[in-house]
Motif scaffolding. Sequence first.
Motif, PDB file in Angstrom:
ATOM      1  N   SER A 119     -69.498  -2.400 -49.278  1.00 47.05           N
ATOM      2  CA  SER A 119     -68.707  -1.203 -49.557  1.00 47.05           C
ATOM      3  C   SER A 119     -67.441  -1.173 -48.714  1.00 47.05           C
ATOM      4  CB  SER A 119     -69.537   0.057 -49.294  1.00 47.05           C
ATOM      5  OG  SER A 119     -69.889   0.159 -47.923  1.00 47.05           O
ATOM      6  N   PHE A 120     -66.473  -0.408 -49.192  1.00 41.14           N
ATOM      7  CA  PHE A 120     -65.184  -0.271 -48.520  1.00 41.14           C
ATOM      8  C   PHE A 120     -65.393   0.415 -47.177  1.00 41.14           C
ATOM      9  CE2 PHE A 120     -60.808   1.903 -48.534  1.00 41.14           C
ATOM     10  CZ  PHE A 120     -60.199   0.781 -47.997  1.00 41.14           C
ATOM     11  N   LYS A 121     -64.901  -0.184 -46.113  1.00 40.95           N
ATOM     12  CA  LYS A 121     -65.211   0.293 -44.767  1.00 40.95           C
ATOM     13  C   LYS A 121     -64.607   1.659 -44.455  1.00 40.95           C
ATOM     14  CE  LYS A 121     -66.109  -4.221 -42.725  1.00 40.95           C
ATOM     15  NZ  LYS A 121     -65.807  -5.183 -41.645  1.00 40.95           N
ATOM     16  N   ARG A 122     -63.625   2.091 -45.216  1.00 40.75           N
ATOM     17  CA  ARG A 122     -63.049   3.415 -44.993  1.00 40.75           C
ATOM     18  C   ARG A 122     -63.774   4.517 -45.769  1.00 40.75           C
ATOM     19  NH1 ARG A 122     -58.415   3.943 -42.243  1.00 40.75           N
ATOM     20  NH2 ARG A 122     -57.308   2.058 -41.639  1.00 40.75           N
ATOM     21  N   VAL A 146     -71.771  -0.622 -37.450  1.00 42.15           N
ATOM     22  CA  VAL A 146     -71.347   0.035 -38.692  1.00 42.15           C
ATOM     23  C   VAL A 146     -70.863   1.449 -38.413  1.00 42.15           C
ATOM     24  CG1 VAL A 146     -72.108   0.867 -40.943  1.00 42.15           C
ATOM     25  CG2 VAL A 146     -72.853  -1.370 -40.131  1.00 42.15           C
ATOM     26  N   PHE A 147     -71.603   2.187 -37.588  1.00 41.67           N
ATOM     27  CA  PHE A 147     -71.176   3.544 -37.245  1.00 41.67           C
ATOM     28  C   PHE A 147     -69.813   3.533 -36.550  1.00 41.67           C
ATOM     29  CE2 PHE A 147     -75.549   5.619 -37.499  1.00 41.67           C
ATOM     30  CZ  PHE A 147     -75.155   6.547 -38.451  1.00 41.67           C
ATOM     31  N   GLU A 148     -69.613   2.596 -35.648  1.00 40.75           N
ATOM     32  CA  GLU A 148     -68.342   2.532 -34.926  1.00 40.75           C
ATOM     33  C   GLU A 148     -67.176   2.288 -35.885  1.00 40.75           C
ATOM     34  OE1 GLU A 148     -67.210   3.073 -31.874  1.00 40.75           O
ATOM     35  OE2 GLU A 148     -69.166   3.793 -31.259  1.00 40.75           O
ATOM     36  N   GLU A 149     -67.357   1.353 -36.797  1.00 38.58           N
ATOM     37  CA  GLU A 149     -66.320   1.096 -37.796  1.00 38.58           C
ATOM     38  C   GLU A 149     -66.036   2.349 -38.612  1.00 38.58           C
ATOM     39  OE1 GLU A 149     -67.156  -3.664 -38.712  1.00 38.58           O
ATOM     40  OE2 GLU A 149     -67.912  -2.117 -40.064  1.00 38.58           O
ATOM     41  N   ALA A 150     -67.102   3.059 -38.956  1.00 35.60           N
ATOM     42  CA  ALA A 150     -66.953   4.238 -39.804  1.00 35.60           C
ATOM     43  C   ALA A 150     -66.250   5.377 -39.086  1.00 35.60           C
ATOM     44  CB  ALA A 150     -68.323   4.692 -40.306  1.00 35.60           C
ATOM     45  N   VAL A 151     -66.627   5.662 -37.841  1.00 32.49           N
ATOM     46  CA  VAL A 151     -66.001   6.794 -37.140  1.00 32.49           C
ATOM     47  C   VAL A 151     -64.561   6.491 -36.762  1.00 32.49           C
ATOM     48  CG1 VAL A 151     -68.185   7.731 -36.279  1.00 32.49           C
ATOM     49  CG2 VAL A 151     -66.939   6.073 -34.883  1.00 32.49           C
ATOM     50  N   ILE A 152     -64.252   5.241 -36.505  1.00 31.87           N
ATOM     51  CA  ILE A 152     -62.863   4.882 -36.201  1.00 31.87           C
ATOM     52  C   ILE A 152     -61.969   5.129 -37.408  1.00 31.87           C
ATOM     53  CG2 ILE A 152     -61.334   2.910 -35.744  1.00 31.87           C
ATOM     54  CD1 ILE A 152     -63.530   1.831 -33.884  1.00 31.87           C
ATOM     55  N   GLN A 157     -64.541  13.371 -39.734  1.00 32.61           N
ATOM     56  CA  GLN A 157     -65.796  13.648 -40.435  1.00 32.61           C
ATOM     57  C   GLN A 157     -66.879  14.034 -39.427  1.00 32.61           C
ATOM     58  OE1 GLN A 157     -66.147  14.002 -43.590  1.00 32.61           O
ATOM     59  NE2 GLN A 157     -64.149  13.206 -44.227  1.00 32.61           N
ATOM     60  N   ALA A 158     -67.074  15.342 -39.262  1.00 34.82           N
ATOM     61  CA  ALA A 158     -68.032  15.838 -38.277  1.00 34.82           C
ATOM     62  C   ALA A 158     -69.451  15.373 -38.580  1.00 34.82           C
ATOM     63  CB  ALA A 158     -67.975  17.359 -38.220  1.00 34.82           C
ATOM     64  N   LEU A 159     -69.820  15.386 -39.862  1.00 35.46           N
ATOM     65  CA  LEU A 159     -71.177  14.986 -40.231  1.00 35.46           C
ATOM     66  C   LEU A 159     -71.454  13.546 -39.828  1.00 35.46           C
ATOM     67  CD1 LEU A 159     -73.881  15.485 -41.593  1.00 35.46           C
ATOM     68  CD2 LEU A 159     -72.815  14.943 -43.794  1.00 35.46           C
ATOM     69  N   LEU A 160     -70.468  12.684 -39.973  1.00 39.19           N
ATOM     70  CA  LEU A 160     -70.625  11.279 -39.613  1.00 39.19           C
ATOM     71  C   LEU A 160     -70.887  11.126 -38.116  1.00 39.19           C
ATOM     72  CD1 LEU A 160     -70.459   8.264 -40.354  1.00 39.19           C
ATOM     73  CD2 LEU A 160     -67.977   8.412 -40.055  1.00 39.19           C
ATOM     74  N   TRP A 161     -70.097  11.821 -37.291  1.00 38.53           N
ATOM     75  CA  TRP A 161     -70.296  11.776 -35.844  1.00 38.53           C
ATOM     76  C   TRP A 161     -71.702  12.260 -35.473  1.00 38.53           C
ATOM     77  CZ3 TRP A 161     -67.097   9.397 -32.555  1.00 38.53           C
ATOM     78  CH2 TRP A 161     -65.741   9.268 -32.879  1.00 38.53           C
ATOM     79  N   ASN A 162     -72.115  13.375 -36.084  1.00 42.00           N
ATOM     80  CA  ASN A 162     -73.422  13.943 -35.754  1.00 42.00           C
ATOM     81  C   ASN A 162     -74.563  13.042 -36.189  1.00 42.00           C
ATOM     82  OD1 ASN A 162     -73.395  17.016 -34.704  1.00 42.00           O
ATOM     83  ND2 ASN A 162     -71.573  16.644 -35.939  1.00 42.00           N
ATOM     84  N   LEU A 163     -74.402  12.403 -37.345  1.00 42.34           N
ATOM     85  CA  LEU A 163     -75.427  11.472 -37.812  1.00 42.34           C
ATOM     86  C   LEU A 163     -75.546  10.287 -36.858  1.00 42.34           C
ATOM     87  CD1 LEU A 163     -77.465  10.665 -39.982  1.00 42.34           C
ATOM     88  CD2 LEU A 163     -75.583   9.605 -41.251  1.00 42.34           C
ATOM     89  N   TYR A 164     -74.411   9.787 -36.407  1.00 40.67           N
ATOM     90  CA  TYR A 164     -74.386   8.686 -35.436  1.00 40.67           C
ATOM     91  C   TYR A 164     -75.135   9.101 -34.168  1.00 40.67           C
ATOM     92  CZ  TYR A 164     -72.146   4.953 -32.601  1.00 40.67           C
ATOM     93  OH  TYR A 164     -71.896   3.859 -31.807  1.00 40.67           O
ATOM     94  N   ALA A 165     -74.798  10.274 -33.647  1.00 41.47           N
ATOM     95  CA  ALA A 165     -75.442  10.746 -32.421  1.00 41.47           C
ATOM     96  C   ALA A 165     -76.937  10.984 -32.638  1.00 41.47           C
ATOM     97  CB  ALA A 165     -74.757  12.034 -31.947  1.00 41.47           C
ATOM     98  N   TYR A 166     -77.279  11.510 -33.800  1.00 43.50           N
ATOM     99  CA  TYR A 166     -78.690  11.803 -34.094  1.00 43.50           C
ATOM    100  C   TYR A 166     -79.523  10.523 -34.089  1.00 43.50           C
ATOM    101  CZ  TYR A 166     -82.827  13.548 -36.553  1.00 43.50           C
ATOM    102  OH  TYR A 166     -84.104  13.872 -36.902  1.00 43.50           O
TER     103      TYR A 166
END
Length: 207
Positions: A119-122, A146-152, A157-166
């Motif tokens: 999938s497209f990394k952005r 994968v999470f690092e690439e996504a949050v950068i 995207q708050a949900l993305l950050w929270n999912l990463y932390a969770y």
Amino acid sequence: MYNLLVSLAVGIATTLLFGFIFGGGELSIGYGIVPGLLFFFGTFFFLARRVMKQVEAIVQSAQPELQNRKIERAIDIMKTAYPLAKWQFFLRSQIDGQIGTILFAAQKFDDAEGFLQRSFKRNWVPRAMLAVLFYKQKKLDEMKEVFEEAVIANKKQALLWNLYAYCLWKQNQRDEAIEVLNRAVEHVTDEKTERNLKALQNNRKMK
């Protein structure tokens, strides 16, 4: 890719044409640069929009199959958009991301993984799903990557950050989860993110 090549050809031809016309019969590139750029971007935008409309039509035609839970049939329809990928950069990865998202939602995780990896990394939704698959597989290094690439690429995207932390917190990596949410609040204004950060700092559960 073809969209770019066609647009370049149109832009170069326009530059040469205007260069001859306004150069008094001799080639003067300076006269043609601005018209050439305008025709290049105009052609590229037109072609890209045309391709995306074709893709949207294919995706829409797959919706009734999804609504009837005919997942495989819907995916087969979406795959008919693959030949259009040679016209537009990153189109194949966007299609794969959508297919992977459908399979993930249907809990066909093994089938989804390959599509999500392509999938497209952005596009943060399929990337987050891929990270969750790695979390389930206990592949924490791959999950973090994968999470690092996504949050950068998707800092807002708050949900993305929270999912990463969770996911980190569930793996008993509370300090790393706190670090992720500290980074998050630098980019997003979100009460839930702040509450989760305070909860972890006070050794309470995330929500």
